[in-house]
Design a protein around this motif. Structure first.
Motif, mmCIF file in Angstrom:
data_model
loop_
_atom_site.group_PDB
_atom_site.id
_atom_site.type_symbol
_atom_site.label_atom_id
_atom_site.label_comp_id
_atom_site.label_asym_id
_atom_site.label_seq_id
_atom_site.Cartn_x
_atom_site.Cartn_y
_atom_site.Cartn_z
ATOM 1 N N VAL A 129 -6.031 16.922 -0.468
ATOM 2 C CA VAL A 129 -5.732 15.901 0.621
ATOM 3 C C VAL A 129 -5.681 14.573 -0.172
ATOM 4 O O VAL A 129 -6.265 14.466 -1.247
ATOM 5 N N TYR A 130 -5.015 13.648 0.710
ATOM 6 C CA TYR A 130 -5.058 12.319 0.137
ATOM 7 C C TYR A 130 -6.759 11.667 0.301
ATOM 8 O O TYR A 130 -7.189 11.956 1.289
ATOM 9 N N ARG A 131 -7.022 11.184 -0.673
ATOM 10 C CA ARG A 131 -8.143 10.615 -0.844
ATOM 11 C C ARG A 131 -8.796 9.511 0.003
ATOM 12 O O ARG A 131 -7.771 8.921 0.506
ATOM 13 N N ARG A 132 -9.819 9.442 0.677
ATOM 14 C CA ARG A 132 -10.381 8.693 1.498
ATOM 15 C C ARG A 132 -10.336 7.080 0.894
ATOM 16 O O ARG A 132 -11.279 7.125 -0.438
ATOM 17 N N PHE A 162 0.832 -1.238 0.143
ATOM 18 C CA PHE A 162 0.119 0.095 -0.107
ATOM 19 C C PHE A 162 0.748 1.288 -0.085
ATOM 20 O O PHE A 162 1.708 1.425 0.686
ATOM 21 N N SER A 163 0.104 2.200 -0.739
ATOM 22 C CA SER A 163 0.955 3.495 -0.482
ATOM 23 C C SER A 163 -0.346 4.606 -0.508
ATOM 24 O O SER A 163 -1.694 4.228 -0.680
ATOM 25 N N PRO A 164 -0.089 5.921 -0.167
ATOM 26 C CA PRO A 164 -0.994 6.819 -0.153
ATOM 27 C C PRO A 164 -2.098 6.934 -1.252
ATOM 28 O O PRO A 164 -1.371 6.823 -2.438
ATOM 29 N N LEU A 165 -3.106 7.216 -1.302
ATOM 30 C CA LEU A 165 -3.990 7.236 -2.505
ATOM 31 C C LEU A 165 -3.778 8.562 -3.187
ATOM 32 O O LEU A 165 -3.094 9.703 -2.610
ATOM 33 N N PRO A 166 -4.171 8.692 -4.314
ATOM 34 C CA PRO A 166 -3.900 10.095 -5.396
ATOM 35 C C PRO A 166 -4.187 11.225 -4.434
ATOM 36 O O PRO A 166 -5.716 11.058 -4.040
ATOM 37 N N PRO A 167 -3.863 12.395 -4.303
ATOM 38 C CA PRO A 167 -4.474 13.492 -3.874
ATOM 39 C C PRO A 167 -5.714 14.110 -4.478
ATOM 40 O O PRO A 167 -5.855 13.864 -5.731
ATOM 41 N N VAL A 168 -6.550 14.605 -3.871
ATOM 42 C CA VAL A 168 -7.805 15.121 -4.529
ATOM 43 C C VAL A 168 -7.825 16.507 -3.907
ATOM 44 O O VAL A 168 -7.612 16.858 -2.833
ATOM 45 N N GLU A 169 -8.778 17.601 -4.514
ATOM 46 C CA GLU A 169 -9.095 18.825 -4.055
ATOM 47 C C GLU A 169 -10.410 18.756 -3.825
ATOM 48 O O GLU A 169 -11.255 18.282 -4.311
ATOM 49 N N LEU A 221 -3.025 16.242 4.660
ATOM 50 C CA LEU A 221 -2.801 17.348 3.807
ATOM 51 C C LEU A 221 -1.679 17.024 2.652
ATOM 52 O O LEU A 221 -0.857 16.323 3.319
ATOM 53 N N ALA A 222 -1.860 17.076 1.444
ATOM 54 C CA ALA A 222 -0.992 16.478 0.351
ATOM 55 C C ALA A 222 0.057 17.659 -0.229
ATOM 56 O O ALA A 222 0.629 17.319 -1.099
ATOM 57 N N VAL A 223 -0.201 19.005 0.285
ATOM 58 C CA VAL A 223 0.545 19.932 -0.219
ATOM 59 C C VAL A 223 0.987 20.809 1.076
ATOM 60 O O VAL A 223 0.510 20.829 2.138
#
Ligand code: AMP
Ligand code: MG
Length: 408
Positions: free
Chosen positions: A178-181, A15-22, A33-35
């Motif tokens: 943020v990283y998506r749920r 597993f790794s963090p899911l793609p960030p979404v706004e 927070l992804a940024v």
């Protein structure tokens, strides 16, 4: 047999963090927070009053006291939300409210209580007597005192709790990255299971695992998709698993032990690359992990407490990693065992306990009773799991151990 830590490491490696979404700011609450967020403005954006009172030139009040007040001419009023008013000159004052822009020329605020003018009602007065000498910047909040424009208010990896969320709002972020749920699909398996809404026929029990697992996943920040109950037949399991492929993690319960009808493991093996492990833990032991197509699958044991404890140990860190958290392990506290306990068989035992505060030492862990892997009521009564290491064959009362507080 696999120990708990190696099993977790093997699982986490997938597993790794899911793609960030706004997302709109309020939806970011609790997410990571992804940024880095840079302040577009200072907070506060302008110099303002921290009190209701009179904006003055401190030097004008140097000689003021209760017995020898100094009179100043009131040239206007400043309320929060208004633009700056006239400049305060020598011998002058402005009646000012908390949060109002400090007028040019003034460098201190004297509270109402330290003047002869009451706080109540608007003042028709054109003069105020100052009863105390003010120092420069008394009751004044400087521009940028909280946050300077251009500074990083929150960095990548920060969990957006209420205060950080407020900081982002104060620098004008109405949306943030943020990283998506993760979406967790929850599937129960077993011929004996019915939905809670159904009447019990002979030999049947209600599916409780789906609710325990779903509630845990939600509490940790995942979105949940209830996939229902699969019968212990190859076609039904295959179909239910096919339906489940669009989630980020499939969590099944049941069917991974050694019983005749535990076909789940055969289907898992034929539908994907799923391995069944025996993990050195109690409650729990059988555990499945792998992929159905490209979707990761965690197969929990069927016994309700075994399922819950396994999901806490292996599901929580996975969900947290997908959410972008660095800290994956549940916080642990030190605790003193109240009861004696046998722990043969080289398994790590997670004992359902209540933590009771003790004066001047770690809390005392008192067993909540029946520790059977199927006894959900004692898990409901517990507020922590006392961790007995696999190497410790017997726990005597007074033994210092660690415990995982259950935050539900
Ligand atoms: P299994 O691992 O499928 O052999 O299940 C072990 C035990 O857990 C059996 O007594 C099952 O009836 C019980 N069990 C399995 N799944 C569930 C569930 N979803 N809810 C409640 N009990 C379950
Ligand atoms: Mg079963």
């Amino acid at each position: 047999m696999l120990d708990v830590d190696s099993a977790r490491e093997r699982i986490l490696a997938a597993f790794s963090p899911l793609p960030p979404v706004e997302v709109p700011l309020i939806e970011a609450s609790g997410l990571v927070l992804a940024v880095n967020v840079v302040a577009r403005n200072s907070v506060p954006p302008f110099r303002n009053s921290a009190m209701d009172g009179y904006a003055v030139r401190a030097s004008d009040t140097a000689a003021a006291s209760w017995t020898a007040p100094i009179a100043l001419m009131v040239i206007g009023e400043a309320a929060a939300g208004q633009a700056a008013i006239r400049r305060v000159g020598e011998g002058q004052a402005v009646r000012i409210m908390t949060g109002a822009v400090m007028p040019e020329g003034a460098d201190a605020v004297v509270r109402f209580e330290e003047t002869d003018q009451p706080a109540t009602a608007g003042c028709a007065c054109d003069e105020v007597r100052i009863l105390r000498a003010a120092k420069r910047l008394d009751n004044v909040r400087e521009a940028g005192e909280d946050i300077a424009a251009g500074a990083i208010v929150a960095s990548r990896g920060t969990t957006l709790g209420p205060a950080v969320l407020g900081l982002l709002a104060s620098v004008g972020q109405s949306r943030t990255r943020v990283y998506r749920r993760p979406i967790v699909g929850v599937l129960s398996t077993g011929n004996e299971l019915v939905e809670p809404s159904r009447d019990l026929e002979p030999g049947m029990i209600r599916d409780s695992n789906a609710y325990v697992v779903a509630a845990m996943a939600k509490q940790w920040g995942a979105e949940v998709r209830m996939l229902g109950i699969a019968r212990d037949t190859v076609p039904d399991l295959t179909e239910k698993l096919d339906d489940a492929r669009r989630v980020d993690l499939i969590v099944t319960s049941g069917g991974v032990s050694l019983g005749d009808y535990d076909l789940v493991k055969d289907v898992l093996r034929s539908e994907g690359d799923v391995a069944i492990w025996q993990v050195r833990m109690k409650p729990g032991k059988p555990l499945a992990f792998g992929h159905i197509g490209r979707t990761p699958l965690l197969g929990l044991p069927g016994n309700p407490v075994a399922a819950a404890v396994s999901f806490l140990l292996f599901g929580r860190p996975v969900i947290r990693r997908m959410l972008g958290h660095d800290e994956l392990e549940p916080p642990m506290v030190e605790a003193v065992a109240a009861d004696s306990l046998d722990n043969r068989g080289q398994r790590r035992h997670y004992v359902r306990v209540r933590l009771e505060p003790s004066v001047g030492g770690p809390p005392v862990a008192v067993s909540v009773g029946e520790q059977g892997a199927g006894v959900l009521s004692s898990l409901a009564a517990a507020d922590a799991l006392l961790v007995v290491p696999e190497s410790l064959e017997r726990v005597e009362p007074g033994t210092r151990l660690r415990a995982i507080p259950l935050d539900w």
